[in-house]
Design an enzyme around this catalytic site. Sequence first.
Site, PDB file in Angstrom:
ATOM      1  N   SER A  11      -3.477   6.871  -7.052  1.00  0.00           N
ATOM      2  CA  SER A  11      -4.765   6.626  -7.704  1.00  0.00           C
ATOM      3  C   SER A  11      -5.391   7.935  -8.182  1.00  0.00           C
ATOM      4  CB  SER A  11      -5.715   5.934  -6.726  1.00  0.00           C
ATOM      5  OG  SER A  11      -7.008   5.874  -7.292  1.00  0.00           O
ATOM      6  N   HIS A  36      -2.705   4.450 -10.983  1.00  0.00           N
ATOM      7  CA  HIS A  36      -3.815   3.528 -10.718  1.00  0.00           C
ATOM      8  C   HIS A  36      -5.113   4.195 -11.165  1.00  0.00           C
ATOM      9  CE1 HIS A  36      -5.674   0.178  -8.495  1.00  0.00           C
ATOM     10  NE2 HIS A  36      -6.602   1.056  -8.123  1.00  0.00           N
ATOM     11  N   ASP A  38      -9.259   3.678 -11.315  1.00  0.00           N
ATOM     12  CA  ASP A  38     -10.389   2.942 -10.769  1.00  0.00           C
ATOM     13  C   ASP A  38     -11.623   3.095 -11.642  1.00  0.00           C
ATOM     14  OD1 ASP A  38      -9.338   1.834  -8.302  1.00  0.00           O
ATOM     15  OD2 ASP A  38      -9.145   3.911  -7.636  1.00  0.00           O
ATOM     16  N   MET A  40     -15.425   2.151 -12.079  1.00  0.00           N
ATOM     17  CA  MET A  40     -16.566   1.696 -11.268  1.00  0.00           C
ATOM     18  C   MET A  40     -17.851   1.825 -12.077  1.00  0.00           C
ATOM     19  SD  MET A  40     -15.705   3.424  -7.602  1.00  0.00           S
ATOM     20  CE  MET A  40     -14.036   3.538  -6.958  1.00  0.00           C
ATOM     21  N   HIS A  69      -7.939  -0.813 -12.738  1.00  0.00           N
ATOM     22  CA  HIS A  69      -8.642  -1.660 -11.758  1.00  0.00           C
ATOM     23  C   HIS A  69     -10.129  -1.633 -12.100  1.00  0.00           C
ATOM     24  CE1 HIS A  69      -9.711  -2.098  -7.171  1.00  0.00           C
ATOM     25  NE2 HIS A  69     -10.074  -3.157  -7.874  1.00  0.00           N
ATOM     26  N   MET A  71     -13.653  -2.385 -11.381  1.00  0.00           N
ATOM     27  CA  MET A  71     -14.644  -2.757 -10.358  1.00  0.00           C
ATOM     28  C   MET A  71     -16.006  -2.740 -11.041  1.00  0.00           C
ATOM     29  SD  MET A  71     -12.993  -0.599  -7.246  1.00  0.00           S
ATOM     30  CE  MET A  71     -12.139   0.432  -8.411  1.00  0.00           C
ATOM     31  N   MET A 140      -7.640  -5.877  -1.999  1.00  0.00           N
ATOM     32  CA  MET A 140      -8.400  -4.708  -1.542  1.00  0.00           C
ATOM     33  C   MET A 140      -8.319  -4.652  -0.029  1.00  0.00           C
ATOM     34  SD  MET A 140      -9.723  -2.894  -4.070  1.00  0.00           S
ATOM     35  CE  MET A 140     -10.259  -1.772  -2.814  1.00  0.00           C
ATOM     36  N   ASP A 178      -4.697  -1.898  -1.940  1.00  0.00           N
ATOM     37  CA  ASP A 178      -5.487  -0.769  -2.429  1.00  0.00           C
ATOM     38  C   ASP A 178      -6.572  -0.426  -1.408  1.00  0.00           C
ATOM     39  OD1 ASP A 178      -6.769   1.094  -3.984  1.00  0.00           O
ATOM     40  OD2 ASP A 178      -7.526  -0.342  -5.454  1.00  0.00           O
TER      41      ASP A 178
HETATM   42  C1  DX5 Z   1     -11.309   2.160  -3.801  1.00  0.00           C
HETATM   43  C2  DX5 Z   1     -10.344   2.228  -4.960  1.00  0.00           C
HETATM   44  C3  DX5 Z   1      -9.009   2.735  -4.574  1.00  0.00           C
HETATM   45  C4  DX5 Z   1      -8.965   4.153  -4.078  1.00  0.00           C
HETATM   46  C5  DX5 Z   1      -8.065   4.165  -2.882  1.00  0.00           C
HETATM   47  O1  DX5 Z   1     -12.453   1.473  -4.152  1.00  0.00           O
HETATM   48  O2  DX5 Z   1     -10.179   0.948  -5.563  1.00  0.00           O
HETATM   49  O3  DX5 Z   1      -8.078   2.589  -5.633  1.00  0.00           O
HETATM   50  O4  DX5 Z   1      -8.470   5.080  -5.024  1.00  0.00           O
HETATM   51  O5  DX5 Z   1      -8.193   5.388  -2.255  1.00  0.00           O
HETATM   52  P1  DX5 Z   1      -7.612   5.684  -0.814  1.00  0.00           P
HETATM   53  O6  DX5 Z   1      -6.116   5.602  -0.915  1.00  0.00           O
HETATM   54  O7  DX5 Z   1      -8.116   7.065  -0.552  1.00  0.00           O
HETATM   55  O8  DX5 Z   1      -8.185   4.661   0.120  1.00  0.00           O
HETATM   56 ZN    ZN Z   2      -8.356   0.670  -7.022  1.00  0.00          ZN
END
Ligand code: DX5
Ligand code: ZN
Length: 222
Positions: A11, A36, A38, A40, A69, A71, A140, A178
Amino acid sequence: MRERQLLTAPSILSADFADIAGGIQRIESAGGDWIHMDVMDGHFVPNLTFGPKMVADVRKRTSLPLDVHLMIERPEDYLAAYVDAGSDFITIHLEATVHVQRHLQRIQNLGAKPGVSIVPSTPAAALSEILVDVDLVLVMTVNPGYGGQSLVPACVDKVATLVEMRRERGLDFMISVDGGVNEGTAVSLRRAGVDVMVSGSSFFASEDPRDYLQRLKGARIA
Ligand code: DX5
Ligand code: ZN
């Protein structure tokens, strides 16, 4: 028996955001299978990251599949932008919007692979009616919003439940996990039958990222 090869998706969230190119290089040289990403919005989750321009800029630098992903609330308003940016997989949250099935079909019609994700408080059974519409289910294993959290153990069983639902229904979607993935937690996740392991903080903290990814996959290192 495992039906398909186990993949890793480091990620970019845990990369140095002032050196994303260096983060991509680290993922590529370690043999990561996907990147990956993220997204947000500060509403669906209490943190902000980046938007479609980041995906487009990463796309220019790598040929690895981009596992985006979302969110975010109202993901349907942004699907075309993330497809145009070059996303391969676009995952939306079951909890983020009402007409999830319509939006998953739209992702597919736009030319990307649709994924759906559930937070720890949502049971795997809530996905029952839409499993036929997805290429990826992202379980998740932490409450989303931040890297570096500890895996919520109760989420591991959802992977096994989804493997069984997939078998019963004769479907073919992939199952990813994840949050809180590391060499230790990977053992039970592999046993549950996961297909893709996302890893952020542990991957970027590892001294030998190639070796780390092999260990996630359960390979014996000499
Ligand atoms: C968390 C993200 C993850 C994050 C995971 O909200 O969706 O993708 O990058 O990070 P680690 O591996 O540090 O838990
Ligand atoms: Zn993620």
